[in-house]
Design an enzyme around this catalytic site. Structure first.
Site, mmCIF file in Angstrom:
data_model
loop_
_atom_site.group_PDB
_atom_site.id
_atom_site.type_symbol
_atom_site.label_atom_id
_atom_site.label_comp_id
_atom_site.label_asym_id
_atom_site.label_seq_id
_atom_site.Cartn_x
_atom_site.Cartn_y
_atom_site.Cartn_z
ATOM 1 N N THR A 208 0.821 -1.222 0.000
ATOM 2 C CA THR A 208 0.000 0.000 0.000
ATOM 3 C C THR A 208 0.856 1.274 0.000
ATOM 4 O OG1 THR A 208 -1.696 -1.193 1.177
ATOM 5 C CG2 THR A 208 -1.673 1.172 1.526
ATOM 6 N N THR A 259 -0.517 0.963 6.937
ATOM 7 C CA THR A 259 -0.295 -0.130 5.993
ATOM 8 C C THR A 259 -0.053 -1.415 6.778
ATOM 9 O OG1 THR A 259 1.136 -1.029 4.286
ATOM 10 C CG2 THR A 259 2.169 0.537 5.808
ATOM 11 N N GLY A 260 -0.623 -2.493 6.321
ATOM 12 C CA GLY A 260 -0.422 -3.756 7.032
ATOM 13 C C GLY A 260 -1.619 -4.663 6.843
HETATM 14 N N1 ASP Z 1 -3.708 -2.587 4.510
HETATM 15 C C1 ASP Z 1 -3.895 -3.125 3.188
HETATM 16 C C2 ASP Z 1 -5.094 -4.029 3.193
HETATM 17 O O1 ASP Z 1 -5.283 -4.762 4.137
HETATM 18 C C3 ASP Z 1 -2.713 -3.874 2.682
HETATM 19 C C4 ASP Z 1 -1.372 -3.226 2.934
HETATM 20 O O2 ASP Z 1 -1.260 -2.207 3.569
HETATM 21 O O3 ASP Z 1 -0.388 -3.748 2.444
HETATM 22 O O4 ASP Z 1 -5.797 -4.049 2.216
#
Ligand code: ASP
Length: 348
Positions: A208, A259-260
């Site tokens: 992200t 992000t996560g």
């Molecule tokens: N947070 C994002 C999601 O769960 C993915 C990411 O941040 O890599 O869609």
């Protein structure tokens, strides 16, 4: 740990800057004694299970230069006096066009081999926000989210309705092939080969992008955009378009982009929890981010991180994953303090 601190020559241009704080009854940062920074900016390009050994020198250079370019764009805008809201949108648009990241071009594939894009934007001055989820066929989901905020009486559109709204607003369309990259497709194939077997490994899933900014007028804004998680089921919604989980901005406290592992960020309302700790618990930005990431989201079993900026221009880049692509710049007096980094571990 490979923090690269880059302190360049101070920017020559002199701006006349206002130091007015928008809400005198709420101190801009409860535990801060420092004068407010002139402006501040932080960016992420995703968090995940990667270490230095997982990226060869060429890849590291590519990430470093993409993050640095985005940082320079944001800095130049803030230095010119652009509003934080424009800065976060424009920086995220640049990252959406960069196929290194899982947002816009380069977005991951769903289990059905499509791209369903999520984005949200928040304005700390008005506490207004806009978001889209499951958007298909538009080049810049973050700008569609901005249109939702600016040009509708709603804050959140999904799927077909989000696309219809984007079309009527004249958002820039893009063919499905615009979003396809071989990197995301290889991840999709690896994930498909595992179906019914092992779960998709965490390092395959994410990337992200997000940006937070404090501008010269003391306004905060945040923006987040993503393709979600590799091989997500059709209709799955992560935290990135959920204001309060993936994005937040309030001039009284902070702007945050996350992000996560989105399910955990939603379950613990990460970005709003950071804001509430500052507003009601008098925590500093850094301490609020660490409490939320480690003691709430992390304690449930999730992983990832946030970039955040407080109303007085402190920056926090906090993560409990192995790495997080991140960059920040803060102008204090005539000095600009920059950093671009990728790896951890994060030392609490
Ligand atoms: N947070 C994002 C999601 O769960 C993915 C990411 O941040 O890599 O869609």
């Amino acid at each position: 740990m490979t923090f690269s601190f880059k302190l360049r020559a101070p920017i020559a241009a002199t701006l006349v800057l206002g130091f007015g704080c928008t809400s005198p009854e709420h101190p801009s940062s409860p535990s801060s004694t420092q004068p407010r920074a002139e402006w501040a900016l932080a960016i992420h390009g995703g968090a995940g299970h990667f270490g230095e050994e997982d990226l060869n020198p060429e890849q590291q250079k590519a990430y470093d230069s993409s993050l640095s370019r985005a940082l320079e764009l944001g800095e130049a805008m803030l230095e010119r006096g652009s509003p934080a809201l424009d800065v976060v949108e424009i920086v995220v648009r640049m990252l959406e066009d960069d196929s290194l990241f899982n947002a816009g071009r380069g977005a991951v594939f769903t289990s059905e081999g499509t791209h369903e894009l999520d984005a949200s934007i928040a304005d700390g001055a008005t506490r207004n926000c806009g978001a889209v989820t499951g958007l298909q066929g538009y080049r810049h989901p973050i700008s569609v989210a901005r249109l939702v905020m600016d040009s509708s009486e709603h804050v959140f559109f999904s799927g077909h309705g989000a696309g219809e709204f984007a079309r009527t607003q004249g958002a820039e369309p893009a063919d499905a092939s615009w979003f396809d990259t071989s990197k995301a497709y290889e991840r999709y194939l690896r994930a498909a080969a595992r179906e019914g077997d092992d779960p998709v490994p965490l390092e395959e899933k994410r990337g992200t992008v997000g940006c937070v900014a404090l501008d010269a007028s003391g306004n905060l804004a945040a923006a987040t955009s993503t393709g979600g998680m590799t091989y997500k089921r059709h209709g799955r919604i992560g935290d990135s378009p959920v204001v309060g989980a993936g994005t937040w901005a309030d001039n009284r406290t902070c702007a945050v982009s996350a992000t996560g592992w989105g399910e955990y960020f939603i379950r613990t309302g990460v970005t709003q929890d950071i804001h509430s700790r500052m507003l009601h618990g008098n925590q500093s930005l850094q301490s609020a981010c660490e409490s939320t990431i480690f003691d709430e989201m992390g304690a449930l079993g999730g992983d990832g991180g946030v970039v955040a900026v407080s109303a007085d221009g402190q920056v926090a880049l906090v993560f409990n994953s192995a790495g997080m692509f991140r960059a920040s710049a803060v102008k204090q007096g005539q000095e600009v303090n920059r950093q671009v980094a990728m790896f951890g571990p994060y030392q609490r």
